[in-house]
Motif scaffolding. Structure first.
Motif, PDB file in Angstrom:
ATOM      1  N   GLN A 153      30.476  51.642  -5.685  1.00  0.00           N
ATOM      2  CA  GLN A 153      29.756  51.679  -4.419  1.00  0.00           C
ATOM      3  C   GLN A 153      29.746  50.291  -3.796  1.00  0.00           C
ATOM      4  N   VAL A 154      29.570  50.279  -2.479  1.00  0.00           N
ATOM      5  CA  VAL A 154      29.521  49.052  -1.712  1.00  0.00           C
ATOM      6  C   VAL A 154      28.123  48.907  -1.140  1.00  0.00           C
ATOM      7  N   TRP A 155      27.521  47.754  -1.357  1.00  0.00           N
ATOM      8  CA  TRP A 155      26.256  47.457  -0.696  1.00  0.00           C
ATOM      9  C   TRP A 155      26.577  47.038   0.726  1.00  0.00           C
ATOM     10  N   ASP A 156      26.084  47.799   1.678  1.00  0.00           N
ATOM     11  CA  ASP A 156      26.339  47.559   3.092  1.00  0.00           C
ATOM     12  C   ASP A 156      25.395  46.467   3.590  1.00  0.00           C
ATOM     13  N   ARG A 157      25.942  45.343   4.005  1.00  0.00           N
ATOM     14  CA  ARG A 157      25.132  44.206   4.443  1.00  0.00           C
ATOM     15  C   ARG A 157      24.471  44.446   5.791  1.00  0.00           C
ATOM     16  N   TRP A 158      24.935  45.444   6.531  1.00  0.00           N
ATOM     17  CA  TRP A 158      24.353  45.737   7.839  1.00  0.00           C
ATOM     18  C   TRP A 158      23.188  46.719   7.741  1.00  0.00           C
ATOM     19  N   THR A 159      23.237  47.615   6.760  1.00  0.00           N
ATOM     20  CA  THR A 159      22.182  48.627   6.637  1.00  0.00           C
ATOM     21  C   THR A 159      21.328  48.444   5.389  1.00  0.00           C
ATOM     22  N   PRO A 163      28.563  54.943  -1.643  1.00  0.00           N
ATOM     23  CA  PRO A 163      29.633  55.237  -2.603  1.00  0.00           C
ATOM     24  C   PRO A 163      31.015  55.183  -1.930  1.00  0.00           C
ATOM     25  N   LEU A 164      31.982  54.659  -2.652  1.00  0.00           N
ATOM     26  CA  LEU A 164      33.365  54.691  -2.178  1.00  0.00           C
ATOM     27  C   LEU A 164      33.973  56.039  -2.551  1.00  0.00           C
TER      28      LEU A 164
END
Length: 173
Positions: A103-109, A114-115
């Motif tokens: 998974q990627v931690w979204d820096r905007w939200t 999850p990928l």
């Protein structure tokens, strides 16, 4: 890809300093290397435009990350999805746990996203090739962070394509 390169030049990437010359040169090297390592056009195009929305390590946006339509129209949905995920990635919270969480931690939200299975390897390969290019272009960065990336990319080996694993070994040996 000439239309995409023209789009990048129109946004001033040839005048933005980056290890190894300009941002434009870096983006082209990443795209070419992904192609040489066997990635399809979508992943190569994502490599060419990976900094369009800015990144956690390079805070210059060529286009607003909330207005995705124009980039989607230019590069296609799959490539744009990869670019958006790459741009959104908060590296400090994503990279160490990527092999386990995918998974990627979204820096905007500030959310973990999850990928999809089909994007795990392209995302990891793009991330690695981007960093390898920077390390090769700037010996001071390589001296300071080479060990960190050697360890990180070793942990990512199960996510990486075989050609990118070999490239990691070649560059970081």
């Amino acid at each position: 890809m000439d239309d995409i390169r023209a789009w990048l030049r129109a946004r001033g990437t040839e005048t933005v300093e980056h290890p190894g010359g300009t941002l434009y040169a870096h983006l082209n090297r990443v795209q070419e290397r992904l192609g040489a390592l066997g990635h399809d056009r979508d992943v190569q195009v994502a490599g060419l435009t990976h900094a369009a929305y800015s990144t956690d390590g390079f805070d210059l946006a060529l286009v607003d990350h909330t207005d995705r339509g124009p980039l989607q129209a230019l590069i296609g949905d799959l490539a744009e999805d990869l670019v958006h995920r790459y741009g959104s990635c908060e590296r400090s919270r994503t990279w160490k746990t990527l092999p386990e969480t995918r998974q990627v931690w979204d820096r905007w939200t500030d959310t973990a996203v999850p990928l999809p299975d089909g994007l795990v390897t392209p995302f990891a390969d793009l991330s690695v090739i981007n960093e390898l290019d920077v390390l090769e272009q700037d010996p001071a960065i390589a001296a300071r962070y080479g060990g960190y990336f050697r360890d990180l990319f070793a942990a990512w080996a199960p996510l990486l394509s075989a050609p990118v694993q070999a490239e990691v070994r070649r560059v970081l040996a």
